[in-house]
Scaffold this active site. Structure first.
Site, PDB file in Angstrom:
ATOM      1  N   VAL A 134       2.467 -41.284  34.465  1.00  0.00           N
ATOM      2  CA  VAL A 134       1.303 -40.965  33.635  1.00  0.00           C
ATOM      3  C   VAL A 134       0.024 -41.561  34.188  1.00  0.00           C
ATOM      4  O   VAL A 134      -1.012 -41.535  33.543  1.00  0.00           O
ATOM      5  CB  VAL A 134       1.514 -41.439  32.179  1.00  0.00           C
ATOM      6  CG1 VAL A 134       2.592 -40.632  31.508  1.00  0.00           C
ATOM      7  CG2 VAL A 134       1.830 -42.936  32.133  1.00  0.00           C
ATOM      8  N   GLY A 151      -4.827 -50.513  39.252  1.00  0.00           N
ATOM      9  CA  GLY A 151      -4.872 -51.615  40.182  1.00  0.00           C
ATOM     10  C   GLY A 151      -3.533 -52.326  40.298  1.00  0.00           C
ATOM     11  O   GLY A 151      -3.180 -52.854  41.347  1.00  0.00           O
ATOM     12  N   TYR A 152      -2.755 -52.337  39.218  1.00  0.00           N
ATOM     13  CA  TYR A 152      -1.469 -53.032  39.216  1.00  0.00           C
ATOM     14  C   TYR A 152      -0.398 -52.210  39.916  1.00  0.00           C
ATOM     15  O   TYR A 152       0.471 -52.742  40.589  1.00  0.00           O
ATOM     16  CB  TYR A 152      -1.077 -53.291  37.762  1.00  0.00           C
ATOM     17  CG  TYR A 152       0.167 -54.123  37.562  1.00  0.00           C
ATOM     18  CD1 TYR A 152       0.094 -55.510  37.553  1.00  0.00           C
ATOM     19  CD2 TYR A 152       1.404 -53.524  37.370  1.00  0.00           C
ATOM     20  CE1 TYR A 152       1.227 -56.271  37.350  1.00  0.00           C
ATOM     21  CE2 TYR A 152       2.549 -54.283  37.169  1.00  0.00           C
ATOM     22  CZ  TYR A 152       2.452 -55.656  37.159  1.00  0.00           C
ATOM     23  OH  TYR A 152       3.567 -56.408  36.964  1.00  0.00           O
ATOM     24  N   GLY A 153      -0.477 -50.895  39.778  1.00  0.00           N
ATOM     25  CA  GLY A 153       0.532 -50.025  40.357  1.00  0.00           C
ATOM     26  C   GLY A 153       0.649 -48.750  39.542  1.00  0.00           C
ATOM     27  O   GLY A 153      -0.326 -48.280  38.974  1.00  0.00           O
ATOM     28  N   VAL A 187       2.214 -46.330  36.389  1.00  0.00           N
ATOM     29  CA  VAL A 187       2.645 -46.418  34.999  1.00  0.00           C
ATOM     30  C   VAL A 187       3.495 -45.196  34.690  1.00  0.00           C
ATOM     31  O   VAL A 187       3.115 -44.066  35.004  1.00  0.00           O
ATOM     32  CB  VAL A 187       1.447 -46.489  34.037  1.00  0.00           C
ATOM     33  CG1 VAL A 187       1.925 -46.546  32.596  1.00  0.00           C
ATOM     34  CG2 VAL A 187       0.597 -47.715  34.348  1.00  0.00           C
ATOM     35  N   LYS A 237       4.838 -50.414  33.297  1.00  0.00           N
ATOM     36  CA  LYS A 237       3.828 -50.695  34.314  1.00  0.00           C
ATOM     37  C   LYS A 237       4.550 -51.334  35.495  1.00  0.00           C
ATOM     38  O   LYS A 237       5.012 -52.464  35.430  1.00  0.00           O
ATOM     39  CB  LYS A 237       2.742 -51.612  33.748  1.00  0.00           C
ATOM     40  CG  LYS A 237       1.558 -51.788  34.678  1.00  0.00           C
ATOM     41  CD  LYS A 237       0.313 -52.306  33.957  1.00  0.00           C
ATOM     42  CE  LYS A 237       0.435 -53.737  33.509  1.00  0.00           C
ATOM     43  NZ  LYS A 237      -0.859 -54.264  33.021  1.00  0.00           N
ATOM     44  N   ASP A 251     -10.894 -60.840  28.721  1.00  0.00           N
ATOM     45  CA  ASP A 251     -11.277 -59.551  29.301  1.00  0.00           C
ATOM     46  C   ASP A 251     -11.357 -58.483  28.211  1.00  0.00           C
ATOM     47  O   ASP A 251     -10.820 -57.390  28.350  1.00  0.00           O
ATOM     48  CB  ASP A 251     -10.277 -59.136  30.384  1.00  0.00           C
ATOM     49  CG  ASP A 251     -10.867 -58.100  31.350  1.00  0.00           C
ATOM     50  OD1 ASP A 251     -12.097 -57.950  31.378  1.00  0.00           O
ATOM     51  OD2 ASP A 251     -10.088 -57.464  32.074  1.00  0.00           O
TER      52      ASP A 251
END
Length: 950
Positions: A635, A639-641, A643, A657, A753
């Site tokens: 989907v 930045g993390y990878g 999803v 994630k 954040d």
């Protein structure tokens, strides 16, 4: 017994040979590719690119999955051997001008390729039809080469294609659309970007190309040879934000339904042969830049609807047959900066009126029939009236002197230091260090910026770029920008220097990572700059020694070893299956009982995570619930990878994630998030279902939130229309979530954040605060702050924390105040170099209805018939939250009470559960955005990042 031992040793040896034979198939073809290339990296020694860690080569299970070799001065041709790397997912060879020849048709054999990026190389020849045989391709960037011939219709088969950039080539012929079994570009309903500018495309724009099914954001067809009329079907693509049809040979009327494109920010129709009436653009509430110059529209007066374009900053309307007087109210558009109406038939007396925009910088009305000018104090000094009757008798007036606007000489100033005196080829950085920068040109294809002398906008661009580099932990000390120039294509060119940190030179890994960030659009500039591309200069100052030559094993020898090994292993493989099965069972038992047994505290992430109740998933379990992490389950990416959407055996929908291998977000953020979310539980916080730390994977498993981020809804991406009541409910929900963190969690937690992209909306549009990767526990006792490295997101960041590095609960309050202002304006915190807090304060007048804020309100609210009860108090609370110092800001509990009171005043029960779903608010979320994707923050993230943010 001795015989058994010998057999076991033989078994082990043969299994090793089997594994080696699987590796060798990629080694063979990669080394064959290398034989056609020059200037390959010095690290390319040894016979195994996976084991020997060749620069730019990424492997998974000894198979080559990524080749990223941008900007390292490669030369030569890409042979058909590339098509044999069957596991390849990413290919980026950008900014290697020495790469020439045609693009091999064997590229179509790469069934798993998701990104093909060849920006700014020297490729030529036709684009192969086999590009349409890449089922996983989502990102195709072939711009700034020398490709010729037609656009292959087969590209229309790429159903996952998101980004299509073939601009600045020599492509010719018509734009292909589907016809029976023949595919065409009209089938790319998931594409967001059509960048076709600066080619030699001809023929009409096919009406079939556009439909209401399309989700395009950018349509850039400028500087081609397109003819015929603008198709009315274009008005069906209501997701469009940038439209460039200029510098073609289009004729006829502009479709009357073009004003259906209410999300358009930049509209270029200039330099065509359009000859109908001026199009009525009423309703384009967010239009910033409008250029309809040099057409043959039917002569008319300046229409009254121009003054309704309240977001307009630049208006270019020269030589289109305008006549009559210029209405006084025309100059009262609040953000109006540049007006060019030269070479028309305007007459009468020019009068700006008493309430003209204080942003006006340039007004060019030369070569008209203006007879007089009502001078008022402070009128724009850059007023040009040469060639008008008024200047016959007033030739000495400043506005009658010949004036041409020159490009700015802006360059980034030193950062409170004295520039260093540097040696040959070295440059002094903004931090006054001598080094060898990575240089190139940033080209913005549709900027809404006209004032190139405004240093603030370039400072904003520099800051956002540096923030992005820091976020992705790239080896960058500083960046500088210079020589902003508007070229003949109305592009904005900027020279860019990127300076290395920790050394005076970049190594190849550093350069390729930086280049990749720019080639695949990971970096997102401020909105006013629009779509961009980067063209790098050759970098000849790499650190490290000269290239070492190496001897590679012959292809025939490798193949011989491989075949021989495979034949021998067939005799013993069955015996190995049982041993492998037993080993797997043992490993699964270890993982279940001690999921962090392999945690390495020496990698900067501290000791093993300490959890309270989070479920540990094995890799195989998550693989099963996502259908082997299939493309259909994907989907989005961030930045993390990646999803993925998954369904657990109990039917629960989850969002998984999955960090990419080597993610720079790394173990610390992974550890922080699972530790915090495993012990906090609140209906306005996203729930952590579990995690996976198995088989080299780091994955976080959350409840699935269907309606994406608050930012997506405010920007119109989800199709959900938020009324005032719903915005109050969302504000209250998010505030309660933060109040829980600050006052009920033990110890208290500072989110660090808070922003609209980290507030998610469930199926009933209830707010849930998410993304705790940067969060910090406050500690025990009377501790009031945490001294820590500054991290967060520009525009939301508490200035007191930024200056002192002392993080407090009031830092979250400040960020939440910015979110509240976003909720009423739907504007970015920093937009066109302007800060949302200042914009609201400048517009406020507490003596007038709604504090006189209608000009900055989200058009959805300002044009709504509903009563905005409590808006004034809402704004007052938001502005108290964004006070400069924390001691003047309220606590989150006070904010919660204030919002509850506002809702009660408006007749809304703050504790009532919503009975309506998001479908009641004009459509569920659409597209591939996903709420768990990080963006624009100081930390976290691995390239490639979420393309949708662009």
């Amino acid at each position: 017994m001795d015989i058994r031992i010998k057999l076991l040793l033989v078994l082990v040896l043969f299994i090793h040979v089997l594994l080696a034979s699987g590796q060798n198939q990629d080694i063979v073809y990669l080394q064959a590719l290398m034989d056609n290339l020059k200037n390959t990296p010095p690290s390319w020694v040894g016979s195994d690119p996976c084991e020997d860690k060749w620069d730019g080569i990424t492997c998974t299970d000894s198979r080559v999955t990524s080749i990223t070799l941008a900007s390292i001065n490669l030369s030569g041709e890409i042979s058909g051997d590339i098509g044999q790397l069957s596991e390849l997912q990413m290919l980026d060879l950008s900014y290697n001008k020495g790469l020439t020849g045609s693009l091999t048709s064997d590229i179509g054999n790469l069934n798993k390729l998701s990104s093909l990026i060849l920006v700014g190389c020297g490729f030529n020849g036709p684009l192969p039809d086999s590009l349409g045989s890449l089922p996983q391709l989502s990102y195709l960037a072939l711009n700034s080469n020398g490709f010729t011939g037609r656009i292959p219709p087969s590209i229309g088969k790429l159903t996952k294609l998101y980004w299509l950039d073939i601009a600045d080539n020599k492509l010719s012929g018509s734009i292909p659309v589907s016809d029976g079994p023949t595919p065409g570009l009209d089938l790319l309903v998931n594409a967001k970007h059509f960048h076709f500018g600066k080619n030699q495309l001809s023929g009409e724009i096919p009406p079939q190309l556009f439909s209401s099914k399309m989700t395009l954001k950018h349509v850039l067809f400028e500087d081609n040879q397109l003819t015929g009329t603008i198709p009315s079907t274009l008005g069906l693509v209501q997701t469009l934000e940038v439209l460039r049809l200029d510098r073609n040979q289009l004729s006829g009327d502009v479709p009357s339904n073009i004003n259906n494109l209410t999300l358009i920010n930049q509209l270029f129709l200039s330099n065509n042969k359009l000859d109908g009436p001026l199009p009525n653009l009423t309703g384009m509430a967010v239009l910033n830049y409008l250029d309809m110059s040099n057409n043959s529209f039917i002569a008319s007066k300046i229409p009254p609807w121009f003054s309704s374009l309240q977001s307009l900053t630049t208006l270019m309307m020269q030589e289109i047959g305008l006549q009559g007087e210029v209405p006084v109210e025309f100059f009262s558009i609040p953000q109006l900066d540049t007006v060019v109406l030269r070479d028309n038939k305007l007459n009468g007396t020019l009068d700006f009126g008493a309430s003209y925009s204080n942003h006006l910088r340039l007004i060019d009305m030369s070569n008209n029939n203006i007879l007089g000018f009502t001078q008022r104090s402070g009128y724009p000094k850059n007023l040009i009236l040469t060639g008008n009757p008024i200047c016959t008798e007033n030739a000495r007036e400043s506005f009658c002197e010949h004036s041409t606007e020159s490009n700015s000489t802006y360059s980034t100033p030193p950062n409170n230091c004295i520039p260093a005196t540097c040696g040959l080829y070295q440059v002094s950085s903004p931090n006054c260090k001598c080094s060898y920068p990575y240089t190139g040109t940033l080209v913005f294809r549709a900027p809404s910026i006209s004032d190139l002398g405004n240093s603030t906008i370039f400072t904003s661009l520099q800051s956002s770029m540096m923030t992005s580099f820091e976020m992705h932990k790239l080896p960058v000390d500083s960046v500088s920008l210079g020589n902003p120039t508007k070229n003949a294509d109305d592009y904005l060119d900027l020279t860019l220097n990127i300076f290395p940190s920790g050394d005076e030179r970049f190594n190849r890994t550093g350069i390729t990572r930086i280049a990749f960030m720019l080639s695949n659009q990971t970096y997102k500039p401020p909105h006013a700059f629009g779509p961009y591309f980067f063209i790098a200069d050759n970098y000849d100052s790499f650190s490290g020694g000269p290239k070492r030559r190496h001897k590679s094993m012959s292809i025939g020898a490798i193949i011989g070893v491989s075949v021989g090994g495979c034949v021998l292993v067939l005799f013993v493989v069955i015996a190995g299956i049982y041993a492998y099965h037993q080993k797997g069972r043992a490993e699964r038992a270890i993982i279940k009982n001690s999921p962090f047994a392999s945690w390495d505290p020496d990698k900067g992430s501290g000791g093993r995570p300490q959890l309270k109740g989070a479920r540990s998933f094995t890799f195989e379990e998550l693989k099963a619930c996502t259908n082997n992490f299939s493309a259909a389950a994907n989907v989005g990416s961030g930045g993390y990878g990646m999803v993925y959407r998954g369904s657990l055996p109990n039917g629960q929908l989850v969002a998984i994630k999955r960090a990419q291998h080597g993610s720079t977000q790394g173990g610390l953020e992974f550890k922080t998030e699972i530790e915090l979310l495993s012990r906090v539980h609140h209906k306005n916080l996203v729930s952590l279902v579990g995690f996976c730390f198995d088989a080299g994977e780091q994955m976080l498993v959350y409840e699935f939130i269907v309606n994406g981020t608050l930012k997506d809804s405010l920007s119109g991406r989800t199709g959900i229309r938020l009324d005032w009541m719903r915005r109050l409910k969302i504000t209250l929900g998010a505030a309660r979530g933060l109040q829980y963190l600050h006052e009920l969690a033990d110890p208290p937690i500072i989110h660090r954040d808070v922003k609209s992209t980290n507030i998610l909306l469930d199926e009933r549009l209830n707010a849930k605060v998410s993304d705790f990767g940067l969060s910090k526990p406050l500690g025990e006792g009377d501790q009031t702050h945490v001294t820590t490295q500054v991290k967060g997101t520009m525009g939301y960041m508490d200035p007191e924390y930024y200056m002192t590095q002392q993080l407090t609960e009031k830092s979250d309050v400040y960020s939440f105040g910015i979110v509240m202002l976003e909720l009423i304006t739907a504007r970015n915190p920093i937009e066109k170099g302007k800060y949302i807090v200042r914009q609201v304060k400048e517009a406020m007048d507490t003596e007038k209805d709604l504090h006189n804020l209608r000009e900055v309100l989200d058009p959805i609210l300002s044009l709504s018939t509903e009563q905005l009860q409590g808006l004034e108090r809402f704004v007052d609370v938001a502005l108290r939250c964004v006070q400069e110092t924390g001691n003047r800001r309220p606590k989150m509990s006070d904010v919660v009470k204030e919002i509850e009171n506002i809702m009660e005043m408006a007749g809304i029960n703050p504790d009532a559960e919503s009975t309506s779903t998001s479908e009641s608010y004009e459509g569920k979320s659409k597209g591939n955005n996903h709420p768990y994707l990080n963006d624009f923050s100081y930390s976290g993230g691995l390239l490639p990042a979420d393309l949708e943010a662009k």
